[in-house]
Design a protein around this motif. Structure first.
Motif, PDB file in Angstrom:
ATOM      1  N   VAL A 198      12.889  41.236 -18.529  1.00 31.36           N
ATOM      2  CA  VAL A 198      12.925  41.635 -19.939  1.00 31.36           C
ATOM      3  C   VAL A 198      11.702  42.517 -20.137  1.00 31.36           C
ATOM      4  CG1 VAL A 198      13.070  40.947 -22.344  1.00 31.36           C
ATOM      5  CG2 VAL A 198      14.042  39.473 -20.576  1.00 31.36           C
ATOM      6  N   VAL A 221      21.137  34.030 -21.814  1.00 31.87           N
ATOM      7  CA  VAL A 221      19.721  33.730 -22.041  1.00 31.87           C
ATOM      8  C   VAL A 221      19.420  33.675 -23.524  1.00 31.87           C
ATOM      9  CG1 VAL A 221      17.364  34.605 -21.759  1.00 31.87           C
ATOM     10  CG2 VAL A 221      18.956  34.706 -19.830  1.00 31.87           C
ATOM     11  N   LEU A 222      19.895  34.660 -24.283  1.00 32.03           N
ATOM     12  CA  LEU A 222      19.643  34.698 -25.714  1.00 32.03           C
ATOM     13  C   LEU A 222      20.324  33.524 -26.431  1.00 32.03           C
ATOM     14  CD1 LEU A 222      20.080  38.539 -26.223  1.00 32.03           C
ATOM     15  CD2 LEU A 222      17.934  37.265 -26.369  1.00 32.03           C
ATOM     16  N   THR A 277      24.546  37.799 -18.366  1.00 35.18           N
ATOM     17  CA  THR A 277      23.416  36.890 -18.218  1.00 35.18           C
ATOM     18  C   THR A 277      22.459  37.008 -19.400  1.00 35.18           C
ATOM     19  OG1 THR A 277      23.608  37.113 -15.821  1.00 35.18           O
ATOM     20  CG2 THR A 277      21.600  36.121 -16.664  1.00 35.18           C
ATOM     21  N   ALA A 278      22.219  38.228 -19.883  1.00 35.79           N
ATOM     22  CA  ALA A 278      21.341  38.405 -21.047  1.00 35.79           C
ATOM     23  C   ALA A 278      21.896  37.669 -22.257  1.00 35.79           C
ATOM     24  CB  ALA A 278      21.172  39.890 -21.354  1.00 35.79           C
ATOM     25  N   ILE A 330      20.930  44.959 -23.842  1.00 31.83           N
ATOM     26  CA  ILE A 330      21.298  43.794 -23.043  1.00 31.83           C
ATOM     27  C   ILE A 330      22.070  44.191 -21.791  1.00 31.83           C
ATOM     28  CG2 ILE A 330      21.312  42.274 -25.053  1.00 31.83           C
ATOM     29  CD1 ILE A 330      24.435  42.412 -24.873  1.00 31.83           C
ATOM     30  N   LEU A 351      10.148  35.570 -25.635  1.00 31.52           N
ATOM     31  CA  LEU A 351      11.547  35.857 -25.936  1.00 31.52           C
ATOM     32  C   LEU A 351      11.844  35.725 -27.429  1.00 31.52           C
ATOM     33  CD1 LEU A 351      13.952  36.624 -24.062  1.00 31.52           C
ATOM     34  CD2 LEU A 351      14.672  34.229 -24.229  1.00 31.52           C
ATOM     35  N   THR A 401      24.163  41.977 -15.897  1.00 33.13           N
ATOM     36  CA  THR A 401      23.028  41.901 -16.828  1.00 33.13           C
ATOM     37  C   THR A 401      23.496  41.533 -18.224  1.00 33.13           C
ATOM     38  OG1 THR A 401      21.710  43.513 -15.586  1.00 33.13           O
ATOM     39  CG2 THR A 401      21.176  43.224 -17.906  1.00 33.13           C
ATOM     40  N   SER A 461      18.935  42.865 -14.603  1.00 37.26           N
ATOM     41  CA  SER A 461      18.979  41.938 -13.474  1.00 37.26           C
ATOM     42  C   SER A 461      19.010  42.747 -12.194  1.00 37.26           C
ATOM     43  CB  SER A 461      20.228  41.049 -13.573  1.00 37.26           C
ATOM     44  OG  SER A 461      20.321  40.205 -12.446  1.00 37.26           O
ATOM     45  N   PHE A 467      16.887  44.187 -21.108  1.00 37.37           N
ATOM     46  CA  PHE A 467      17.155  43.262 -20.018  1.00 37.37           C
ATOM     47  C   PHE A 467      17.651  44.061 -18.813  1.00 37.37           C
ATOM     48  CE2 PHE A 467      17.256  40.226 -23.433  1.00 37.37           C
ATOM     49  CZ  PHE A 467      17.096  38.967 -22.871  1.00 37.37           C
ATOM     50  N   ILE A 507      15.813  38.441 -13.339  1.00 41.49           N
ATOM     51  CA  ILE A 507      16.076  38.923 -14.688  1.00 41.49           C
ATOM     52  C   ILE A 507      14.770  39.453 -15.273  1.00 41.49           C
ATOM     53  CG2 ILE A 507      16.783  38.311 -17.028  1.00 41.49           C
ATOM     54  CD1 ILE A 507      19.070  38.273 -15.115  1.00 41.49           C
TER      55      ILE A 507
END
Length: 312
Positions: A121, A156-157, A152-153, A142, A132, A149, A189, A187, A119
């Protein structure tokens, strides 16, 4: 059936040397036949290059298989395409495969675990965005709708308690938007190196945000599909070594795929590995011991037959 010769592989090692004997048959001598529509991703990313190389080898060594490549938004779209029958095989992240196994149980299986995504960023070098949490309130791509992506983004957020002005851009549009200054970060992946990000770094100084604080939070919330991985400093021009989030990638098919076709494609992945790696170095990371680990998806019986023959 007349055997074909793979030019240029004479010195590529024992796996490559086995390719001329592939001849389209599985371990029981049955012929691999039918369509093989390969759902990939953006032309600037790994899935597309890897998938295109698989299609080319299919055309040369599985003569009764009609291989073609689909350019897509990647993981989530790819899985859905396999489920609805518009694709026959697809690249997808392990976390996306797991989510679809919950919603569509026992419809998908895997041919192999291929390699790990990282991943990314990405921000402009010199930006005040250093971690982040600095993305709060900023415009951030995102990933395209239907991509791994994007899912998953968002995770993560969420686990990091960061709220952004989310922009649903694909990789190529994200690169252009960062250069134009219309977004603050994006982002993505992908397997190392991502060609579009490498091209960006050569033309426009970038930095990667460290993500080590998010790894354990993701594992606790969504399962052990995430791991801490490092993007080496040599990967992209101007970056320092950066901790990223790693996610395994699978090649998935419907459970109804014929055994000869599944066997043939699995065998092609390994015996053509050196040739596939010329398209992208991620293909060189295929390892027969890790390839059989595709939780929560089972392996296709055709793939199992190949691995058993190799005593994996």
């Amino acid at each position: 059936m007349r055997r074909r010769t793979l030019l240029g592989l004479a010195a590529a090692g024992p796996l490559a040397l086995a390719l001329p004997g592939l001849a389209g048959c599985d371990g029981d001598g049955a012929e691999a036949t039918g369509d093989l529509r390969i759902a990939t991703g953006s032309p600037g990313a790994v899935y597309y290059r890897y998938g295109t190389a698989i299609a080319e080898l299919c055309k040369r060594y599985l003569p009764n298989v009609h291989a073609s490549v689909l350019t897509t938004a990647a993981s989530q779209y790819n899985v859905q395409s396999v489920l609805d029958g518009t694709a026959d095989v697809a690249f997808t992240q392990a976390d996306i495969a797991a989510g679809n196994e919950q919603s569509h149980p026992k419809q998908l299986c895997a041919l192999a675990r291929l390699y790990d995504d990282h991943i990314h960023v990405v921000v402009a070098a010199g930006s005040r965005i250093r971690r982040l949490q600095d993305l709060t309130g900023r415009k951030v791509s995102i990933g395209a709708e239907g991509s791994g992506t994007a899912i998953t983004a968002a995770r993560v957020l969420e686990v990091s308690h960061v709220t952004v002005d989310a922009q649903p851009l694909g990789l190529d549009d994200s690169v252009k938007a960062l250069q134009a200054g219309t977004i603050d970060a994006f982002f993505f992946s992908g397997g190392l190196p991502v060609a579009a990000i490498a091209d960006l770094a050569r033309a426009f100084p970038i930095a990667l945000l460290p993500l080590e604080e998010s790894v354990q939070l993701l594992r606790e919330e969504y399962g052990d599909y995430y791991a801490e991985r490092v993007v080496p400093a040599s990967t992209y021009t101007g970056i320092t070594a950066t901790v990223a989030i790693g996610i395994a990638n699978y090649l998935v098919v419907r459970v109804s795929m014929s055994e000869p076709l599944a066997y043939g494609v699995t065998r092609l992945l390994f015996e053509g590995r050196d040739e596939l790696a010329k398209a992208h170095q991620a293909a060189a990371r295929l390892n027969i011991r890790s390839a059989i680990s595709t939780p929560p998806l089972p392996l296709h019986p055709g793939a199992i037959r190949y691995y058993r023959a190799q005593k994996a």
